[in-house]
Design a protein around this motif. Sequence first.
Motif, PDB file in Angstrom:
ATOM      1  N   GLY A 230       0.808  -1.211   0.000  1.00  0.00           N
ATOM      2  CA  GLY A 230       0.000   0.000   0.000  1.00  0.00           C
ATOM      3  C   GLY A 230       0.838   1.255   0.000  1.00  0.00           C
ATOM      4  N   GLN A 231       0.140   2.387   0.003  1.00  0.00           N
ATOM      5  CA  GLN A 231       0.790   3.693  -0.005  1.00  0.00           C
ATOM      6  C   GLN A 231       0.692   4.284   1.401  1.00  0.00           C
ATOM      7  OE1 GLN A 231       1.693   5.436  -3.079  1.00  0.00           O
ATOM      8  NE2 GLN A 231       1.176   3.676  -4.356  1.00  0.00           N
ATOM      9  N   GLY A 232       1.802   4.783   1.914  1.00  0.00           N
ATOM     10  CA  GLY A 232       1.813   5.494   3.188  1.00  0.00           C
ATOM     11  C   GLY A 232       1.146   4.719   4.320  1.00  0.00           C
ATOM     12  N   VAL A 233       0.477   5.456   5.207  1.00  0.00           N
ATOM     13  CA  VAL A 233      -0.088   4.845   6.415  1.00  0.00           C
ATOM     14  C   VAL A 233      -1.203   3.845   6.106  1.00  0.00           C
ATOM     15  CG1 VAL A 233       0.545   6.756   7.936  1.00  0.00           C
ATOM     16  CG2 VAL A 233      -1.644   6.814   6.743  1.00  0.00           C
ATOM     17  N   ASP A 234      -1.763   3.913   4.893  1.00  0.00           N
ATOM     18  CA  ASP A 234      -2.807   2.945   4.525  1.00  0.00           C
ATOM     19  C   ASP A 234      -2.276   1.513   4.529  1.00  0.00           C
ATOM     20  OD1 ASP A 234      -4.415   5.077   4.195  1.00  0.00           O
ATOM     21  OD2 ASP A 234      -4.301   5.120   1.992  1.00  0.00           O
ATOM     22  N   ALA A 235      -0.950   1.385   4.460  1.00  0.00           N
ATOM     23  CA  ALA A 235      -0.361   0.047   4.401  1.00  0.00           C
ATOM     24  C   ALA A 235      -0.259  -0.610   5.781  1.00  0.00           C
ATOM     25  CB  ALA A 235       1.023   0.118   3.764  1.00  0.00           C
ATOM     26  N   VAL A 236      -0.485   0.172   6.844  1.00  0.00           N
ATOM     27  CA  VAL A 236      -0.250  -0.340   8.200  1.00  0.00           C
ATOM     28  C   VAL A 236      -0.967  -1.669   8.504  1.00  0.00           C
ATOM     29  CG1 VAL A 236      -0.592   0.135  10.673  1.00  0.00           C
ATOM     30  CG2 VAL A 236       0.549   1.821   9.211  1.00  0.00           C
ATOM     31  N   PRO A 237      -2.291  -1.801   8.203  1.00  0.00           N
ATOM     32  CA  PRO A 237      -2.951  -3.084   8.509  1.00  0.00           C
ATOM     33  C   PRO A 237      -2.265  -4.276   7.825  1.00  0.00           C
ATOM     34  CG  PRO A 237      -4.567  -1.420   7.880  1.00  0.00           C
ATOM     35  CD  PRO A 237      -3.224  -0.814   7.640  1.00  0.00           C
TER      36      PRO A 237
ATOM     37  N   LEU B 307       8.545   7.173   5.564  1.00  0.00           N
ATOM     38  CA  LEU B 307       8.726   6.345   6.759  1.00  0.00           C
ATOM     39  C   LEU B 307       8.405   7.123   8.031  1.00  0.00           C
ATOM     40  CD1 LEU B 307      11.595   6.699   8.636  1.00  0.00           C
ATOM     41  CD2 LEU B 307      12.515   6.357   6.368  1.00  0.00           C
ATOM     42  N   HIS B 308       8.584   8.430   7.981  1.00  0.00           N
ATOM     43  CA  HIS B 308       8.311   9.239   9.175  1.00  0.00           C
ATOM     44  C   HIS B 308       6.813   9.319   9.486  1.00  0.00           C
ATOM     45  CE1 HIS B 308      12.511  10.383   9.558  1.00  0.00           C
ATOM     46  NE2 HIS B 308      12.514  10.486   8.242  1.00  0.00           N
ATOM     47  N   GLN B 309       6.003   8.870   8.548  1.00  0.00           N
ATOM     48  CA  GLN B 309       4.568   8.749   8.820  1.00  0.00           C
ATOM     49  C   GLN B 309       4.194   7.289   9.066  1.00  0.00           C
ATOM     50  OE1 GLN B 309       2.735  10.606   5.414  1.00  0.00           O
ATOM     51  NE2 GLN B 309       3.527  12.624   5.990  1.00  0.00           N
ATOM     52  N   VAL B 310       4.771   6.393   8.215  1.00  0.00           N
ATOM     53  CA  VAL B 310       4.385   4.979   8.287  1.00  0.00           C
ATOM     54  C   VAL B 310       4.828   4.351   9.617  1.00  0.00           C
ATOM     55  CG1 VAL B 310       4.606   2.705   7.211  1.00  0.00           C
ATOM     56  CG2 VAL B 310       4.465   4.745   5.773  1.00  0.00           C
ATOM     57  N   VAL B 311       6.086   4.572  10.004  1.00  0.00           N
ATOM     58  CA  VAL B 311       6.596   3.913  11.208  1.00  0.00           C
ATOM     59  C   VAL B 311       5.833   4.359  12.472  1.00  0.00           C
ATOM     60  CG1 VAL B 311       8.628   3.478  12.656  1.00  0.00           C
ATOM     61  CG2 VAL B 311       8.838   3.397  10.161  1.00  0.00           C
ATOM     62  N   PRO B 312       5.628   5.676  12.692  1.00  0.00           N
ATOM     63  CA  PRO B 312       4.841   6.064  13.873  1.00  0.00           C
ATOM     64  C   PRO B 312       3.423   5.475  13.853  1.00  0.00           C
ATOM     65  CG  PRO B 312       5.994   7.969  12.992  1.00  0.00           C
ATOM     66  CD  PRO B 312       6.179   6.865  11.996  1.00  0.00           C
ATOM     67  N   ALA B 313       2.815   5.417  12.670  1.00  0.00           N
ATOM     68  CA  ALA B 313       1.462   4.862  12.572  1.00  0.00           C
ATOM     69  C   ALA B 313       1.471   3.372  12.917  1.00  0.00           C
ATOM     70  CB  ALA B 313       0.908   5.076  11.167  1.00  0.00           C
ATOM     71  N   LEU B 314       2.521   2.682  12.481  1.00  0.00           N
ATOM     72  CA  LEU B 314       2.649   1.251  12.782  1.00  0.00           C
ATOM     73  C   LEU B 314       2.847   1.042  14.289  1.00  0.00           C
ATOM     74  CD1 LEU B 314       2.979  -1.689  11.823  1.00  0.00           C
ATOM     75  CD2 LEU B 314       5.395  -1.213  11.384  1.00  0.00           C
ATOM     76  N   ILE B 315       3.684   1.878  14.885  1.00  0.00           N
ATOM     77  CA  ILE B 315       3.922   1.786  16.336  1.00  0.00           C
ATOM     78  C   ILE B 315       2.606   1.999  17.093  1.00  0.00           C
ATOM     79  CG2 ILE B 315       5.034   2.945  18.305  1.00  0.00           C
ATOM     80  CD1 ILE B 315       7.473   3.428  16.433  1.00  0.00           C
TER      81      ILE B 315
END
Lengths: 249, 324
Positions: A230-237, B307-315
């Motif tokens: 995915g793109q950006g934070v949408d990939a988290v799940p 990554l500065h958005q993805v990693v904090p969101a994952l945490i």
Amino acid sequence: MKVLVCVKRVPDTGGGFKLTADGMRVDTTNLGFTVSPHEECAIEEAIRIIEKHGGSSTVLTLGPQAAQEQLREAIAKGITSAILLEAEDYEFWDPAATAQAIAETVKSLGFDILLFGNESADTCNYQVGLRVAHLLDLPCVTGIKALEIQNNTAIAKRETKDGWEVYEVPLPAVFTVREGINTPRHPSLRGIMSAKKVPIEQKKVTKPASQIVRKALKKPQEGRQLEILGQGVDAVPKIVEKLREVGAI
Amino acid sequence: MILAILEIVKGSLTETSLETVTAARDLAQKSNDSVAALLMGKGVSTLAPTLKGIHTVLVAEDPHLEGYLPDALAEIAAYAIRQKSPKIALAPGTETGNDLMARVAARLNLGLATNCVEFSVEGGSLKRVTRLNWGGSLLEEVEIFSSPILLTLAPHALAAQSADGATPTVETLSLTLTEKALRVRMKELIPTEKKGISLTDAKIVIGGGRGMGSAEAFKMLEELASLLHNAAVGATRVATNNNWRPHSDQIGQTGAQIAPDLYIACGISGAIQHMVGCKNSKKILAINKDPEAPIFQRADYGVIGDLHQVVPALIAELKKLKGA
Ligand SMILES: Cc1cc2nc3c(=O)[nH]c(=O)nc-3n(C[C@H](O)[C@H](O)[C@@H](O)COP(=O)(O)OP(=O)(O)OC[C@H]3O[C@@H](n4cnc5c(N)ncnc54)[C@H](O)[C@@H]3O)c2cc1C
Ligand SMILES: Cc1cc2nc3c(=O)[nH]c(=O)nc-3n(C[C@H](O)[C@H](O)[C@H](O)COP(=O)(O)OP(=O)(O)OC[C@H]3O[C@@H](n4cnc5c(N)ncnc54)[C@H](O)[C@@H]3O)c2cc1C
């Protein structure tokens, strides 16, 4: 103190290799050139030794005229002088031949410390330093990550799984250096300007018969299939799902 | 004779030594030759009976052989090669094995092919070997013209196999070591204190590159690691050269070689010298804002983004899951 550092000009390949049509070499069209990180650290170590104990440092390479670039870069950082053993056919020298030419050149120059990389960036033969040491009848410690000079003795350390191995050898001696021994400096603008004017000692060398001859280069197989999560934070799940699959959570 | 020169650590043969024995037996079988092994060190003869499928074990137990003595070992190995004139002598391609064989090759004035992964035997003799270049990113096929042929075997190029057969004959080598052979000697070993999970033992490794931007940003990776089982943080050369991380965290050709279940690469372009250190990871997940970054050609999972958005969101998500 007189310190020698030997470096080798290699292509800076970055993202991937392209081979030439005959499969004999790395295609260097559009590539810059560099030296191995181990050798960059060896250059830094030589500069530091001289800063601390006084004396002079010399950088040496066996290679083409173009390798002046790597020699001048070392001078720009603080190395005193440079030697180019000119061989346009340097790609066909084997480690024994390279060591022979280096040993003959430096034999009469009275170096106290001779630094090499642990292995070169490209052909990784792990042996030029040791062969030079043998030809000059000097002690050699390989793969060092710390070096200290006290009077006429060197204390060198190697890092292993179990800890730091400590060696003590009388000078003159040969060391092969591993990255991590220091953090190399960048050259200053002034250094770069004055390095342009430093004369480089040059000597043509001819290759003896080879013991080992390259027949071909090939790329190892890489077999990964990319799945975009995915793109950006949408990939988290999806990332969480993959972490679960490998038992990370 | 094919001679396997073996490495002994804390009284035992290493895994790479057993791989070397396997390769020697294979070479001997293909060229219809005998196999011998060389054991050097204090009290090593007790290991001889464990070596099956080998004809002769040469043993050198000089009392001086305590601690790492590279020149002394090289003197003995060179002596054994002179005495026995094997067709091929090979050793493990470890740091110490490569060091030893280079010393041997220099003494005998012979060529040496290090870190071999493949052997091509034709008509009963070894014609060519394939060896690692660029730390393993490229393979080089070479022909060796000097004889005996000296080789080192890249670690884990093949799997060690046990063999049946009679217990080998033991032959003692006796030579007097010169003073010079003892001049490079390990004086002491300073043990390193182990803290946390090491990069090479971790099941999950999180690597940070230039995209991290600062030493500070790595705290976020540390936090992510603390939320995962058996995880450690690594880095690229750009990160170690900027002093964001110590060099011991560097993964790649001139750093550590890792083989975790999952490698998470954050802000890393995928330079071959970095990837060669993590190519044995079971899975690779890359987070990079540039969809054209080479790492996406060498990864199993890709996240395109900052990554500065993805990693904090994952945490945040992992903390939420833990809390629930
Ligand atoms: C197309 C091509 C074909 C080649 N064919 C072969 C071949 O068939 N067989 C073969 O063995 N080699 C071949 N080479 C040459 C090989 O790259 C080396 O120059 C060899 O002489 C030394 O091996 P190494 O650099 O791997 O040594 P290593 O022992 O790994 O080098 C250790 C250290 O020695 C020093 N050093 C190494 N080379 C030099 C140098 N030229 N000048 C100054 N210091 C140096 C550096 O400090 C280095 O870190 C080929 C190269 C190319 C690109
Ligand atoms: C002989 C030799 C040996 C070497 N050995 C090693 C080694 O052992 N280990 C090693 O790592 N390197 C090694 N190198 C260096 C290697 O070639 C590369 O220069 C290095 O790996 C690049 O590091 P990097 O990916 O962090 O930086 P870069 O190549 O600059 O890549 C940074 C990446 O981060 C991405 N990015 C930037 N900002 C963000 C953001 N906010 N979010 C997401 N992505 C972002 C960019 O798109 C880019 O793809 C070696 C080089 C040589 C010549």
